[in-house]
Design a protein around this motif. Structure first.
Motif, PDB file in Angstrom:
ATOM      1  N   PRO A  18       0.802  -1.233   0.000  1.00 21.57           N
ATOM      2  CA  PRO A  18       0.000   0.000   0.000  1.00 21.57           C
ATOM      3  C   PRO A  18       0.828   1.274   0.000  1.00 21.57           C
ATOM      4  O   PRO A  18       0.548   2.207  -0.769  1.00 21.57           O
ATOM      5  CB  PRO A  18      -0.835  -0.126   1.276  1.00 21.57           C
ATOM      6  N   GLY A  19       1.850   1.355   0.861  1.00 27.49           N
ATOM      7  CA  GLY A  19       2.642   2.575   0.928  1.00 27.49           C
ATOM      8  C   GLY A  19       3.344   2.889  -0.368  1.00 27.49           C
ATOM      9  O   GLY A  19       3.481   4.052  -0.769  1.00 27.49           O
ATOM     10  N   VAL A  20       3.793   1.858  -1.066  1.00 24.90           N
ATOM     11  CA  VAL A  20       4.482   2.051  -2.344  1.00 24.90           C
ATOM     12  C   VAL A  20       3.486   2.517  -3.402  1.00 24.90           C
ATOM     13  O   VAL A  20       3.781   3.410  -4.211  1.00 24.90           O
ATOM     14  CB  VAL A  20       5.177   0.751  -2.779  1.00 24.90           C
ATOM     15  N   ARG A  21       2.305   1.922  -3.419  1.00 22.54           N
ATOM     16  CA  ARG A  21       1.279   2.351  -4.389  1.00 22.54           C
ATOM     17  C   ARG A  21       0.884   3.803  -4.158  1.00 22.54           C
ATOM     18  O   ARG A  21       0.716   4.569  -5.108  1.00 22.54           O
ATOM     19  CB  ARG A  21       0.038   1.455  -4.280  1.00 22.54           C
ATOM     20  N   ILE A  22       0.725   4.181  -2.892  1.00 21.52           N
ATOM     21  CA  ILE A  22       0.374   5.571  -2.587  1.00 21.52           C
ATOM     22  C   ILE A  22       1.454   6.515  -3.097  1.00 21.52           C
ATOM     23  O   ILE A  22       1.159   7.534  -3.740  1.00 21.52           O
ATOM     24  CB  ILE A  22       0.165   5.743  -1.072  1.00 21.52           C
ATOM     25  N   ALA A  23       2.704   6.185  -2.828  1.00 22.38           N
ATOM     26  CA  ALA A  23       3.812   7.043  -3.277  1.00 22.38           C
ATOM     27  C   ALA A  23       3.831   7.166  -4.787  1.00 22.38           C
ATOM     28  O   ALA A  23       4.068   8.260  -5.342  1.00 22.38           O
ATOM     29  CB  ALA A  23       5.131   6.481  -2.758  1.00 22.38           C
ATOM     30  N   ALA A  24       3.589   6.062  -5.491  1.00 18.68           N
ATOM     31  CA  ALA A  24       3.602   6.090  -6.957  1.00 18.68           C
ATOM     32  C   ALA A  24       2.472   6.956  -7.504  1.00 18.68           C
ATOM     33  O   ALA A  24       2.674   7.742  -8.440  1.00 18.68           O
ATOM     34  CB  ALA A  24       3.493   4.661  -7.494  1.00 18.68           C
ATOM     35  N   LEU A  43      -3.842   4.182   6.398  1.00 19.23           N
ATOM     36  CA  LEU A  43      -2.652   4.830   6.954  1.00 19.23           C
ATOM     37  C   LEU A  43      -2.778   5.039   8.453  1.00 19.23           C
ATOM     38  O   LEU A  43      -1.766   5.018   9.176  1.00 19.23           O
ATOM     39  CB  LEU A  43      -2.419   6.181   6.258  1.00 19.23           C
ATOM     40  N   TRP A  44      -3.992   5.215   8.935  1.00 20.01           N
ATOM     41  CA  TRP A  44      -4.203   5.386  10.374  1.00 20.01           C
ATOM     42  C   TRP A  44      -4.356   4.043  11.086  1.00 20.01           C
ATOM     43  O   TRP A  44      -4.621   4.006  12.295  1.00 20.01           O
ATOM     44  CB  TRP A  44      -5.431   6.265  10.635  1.00 20.01           C
ATOM     45  N   GLY A  45      -4.204   2.952  10.354  1.00 22.51           N
ATOM     46  CA  GLY A  45      -4.292   1.634  10.972  1.00 22.51           C
ATOM     47  C   GLY A  45      -5.698   1.228  11.334  1.00 22.51           C
ATOM     48  O   GLY A  45      -5.908   0.407  12.225  1.00 22.51           O
ATOM     49  N   VAL A  46      -6.683   1.767  10.623  1.00 21.15           N
ATOM     50  CA  VAL A  46      -8.091   1.494  10.907  1.00 21.15           C
ATOM     51  C   VAL A  46      -8.630   0.538   9.844  1.00 21.15           C
ATOM     52  O   VAL A  46      -8.563   0.831   8.648  1.00 21.15           O
ATOM     53  CB  VAL A  46      -8.915   2.794  10.910  1.00 21.15           C
ATOM     54  N   PRO A  55      -7.516  -1.920  -4.457  1.00 23.29           N
ATOM     55  CA  PRO A  55      -6.175  -1.352  -4.318  1.00 23.29           C
ATOM     56  C   PRO A  55      -6.063   0.107  -4.740  1.00 23.29           C
ATOM     57  O   PRO A  55      -5.006   0.722  -4.587  1.00 23.29           O
ATOM     58  CB  PRO A  55      -5.337  -2.243  -5.234  1.00 23.29           C
ATOM     59  N   ARG A  56      -7.133   0.689  -5.256  1.00 23.72           N
ATOM     60  CA  ARG A  56      -7.053   2.069  -5.719  1.00 23.72           C
ATOM     61  C   ARG A  56      -6.796   3.017  -4.547  1.00 23.72           C
ATOM     62  O   ARG A  56      -7.244   2.793  -3.431  1.00 23.72           O
ATOM     63  CB  ARG A  56      -8.343   2.471  -6.435  1.00 23.72           C
ATOM     64  N   VAL A  57      -6.061   4.076  -4.833  1.00 24.39           N
ATOM     65  CA  VAL A  57      -5.743   5.091  -3.839  1.00 24.39           C
ATOM     66  C   VAL A  57      -6.801   6.194  -3.908  1.00 24.39           C
ATOM     67  O   VAL A  57      -7.090   6.722  -4.983  1.00 24.39           O
ATOM     68  CB  VAL A  57      -4.342   5.682  -4.090  1.00 24.39           C
TER      69      VAL A  57
END
Length: 259
Positions: A18-24, A43-46, A55-57
């Protein structure tokens, strides 16, 4: 390489992170775009239950922006004011309370209650969420947010426990006590239950996947025997019950309370 959308690619080995997809996605998003909605919740762990994996951001941009969604991103247009955003894991993201108000417009009450319980347990106070609702008291999701906030409880220990609570609430059953501790006549600890109606001496447990592990399963049986011996009715349900036959769950609990 995996093509996420126009001019956005990732190595296949990390395309699912997830973090990599968000950055991209943010590399090809406008500077004012903010991570929001279910992506912000992640991102808030919820955890957001009862949703198909997507998987979409999710991004929020200013009203009137010409930015459009793509295969790898969902674009929401909404005003963002001071206090709506912060930084987490190095990216601009909506605050927990703003994320909650945004999700209220998308989620059914069952899932929204689970989100609300988690936010109260980790990130927000009830007045924080109430203030966010007061700032946007009308519009899509406002009535849902108001109904859920009155029932939310930070003591919930899993999203599916929250889902079960909403099912019982909708059925008109009395509100249970959460994480109720049972003691014997000498004050010794007997067990703790997810949901309880102490006056009727009824306990309800939600058994997630972890309860299938041998050690946990054995401990559950021993604890259940102690509770039954102490005069409590113990009912145990799984997600197959709560999601697949909720009417039967309600009927069983209502009958136990009546006895």
């Amino acid at each position: 390489m995996v093509r996420l959308s126009r001019d956005t690619y990732l190595p296949r080995a990390v395309a699912g992170v997830p973090g990599v997809r968000i950055a991209a996605v943010l590399l090809t998003a406008p500077d004012q775009a903010v991570v929001s909605h279910t992506t912000a919740a992640g991102l808030w762990g919820v955890a957001v239950p009862l949703q198909r994996e997507d998987p979409r951001v999710h991004l929020t941009v200013a009203t009137g922006s010409a930015v459009r969604g793509r295969r790898d991103r969902v674009v929401h247009r909404s005003p963002l004011v001071d206090g709506d955003t912060t930084t987490r894991d190095g990216v601009s993201v909506t605050t927990p309370q703003r994320t909650w108000r945004d999700l209220a417009a998308l989620l059914e009450p069952t899932a929204l209650l689970a989100v609300t319980d988690q936010l109260l347990a980790r990130w927000c106070s009830r007045p924080d969420l109430q203030a966010e609702l007061d700032r946007r008291p009308t519009g899509r999701g406002s009535a849902r947010a108001r109904a859920v906030l009155s029932l939310a409880d930070p003591r919930a220990e899993s999203p599916m426990e929250s889902v079960l609570r909403w099912v019982l609430h909708e059925a008109g059953l009395p509100a249970p006590d959460l994480q109720h501790v049972v003691r014997d006549g000498a004050g010794a600890f007997v067990g703790r239950a997810d949901l309880a109606w102490p006056e009727q001496r009824v306990l309800v447990e939600f058994d997630g996947d972890v309860h299938r592990e041998r050690d946990v399963f054995v401990d559950d049986l021993r604890r259940q025997n102690r509770l039954v011996a102490a005069g409590w009715t113990v009912l145990r349900f799984t997600s197959a019950d709560v999601l697949g036959r909720p009417d039967d769950v309600v009927t069983a609990i209502r009958a136990a309370l009546a006895r």
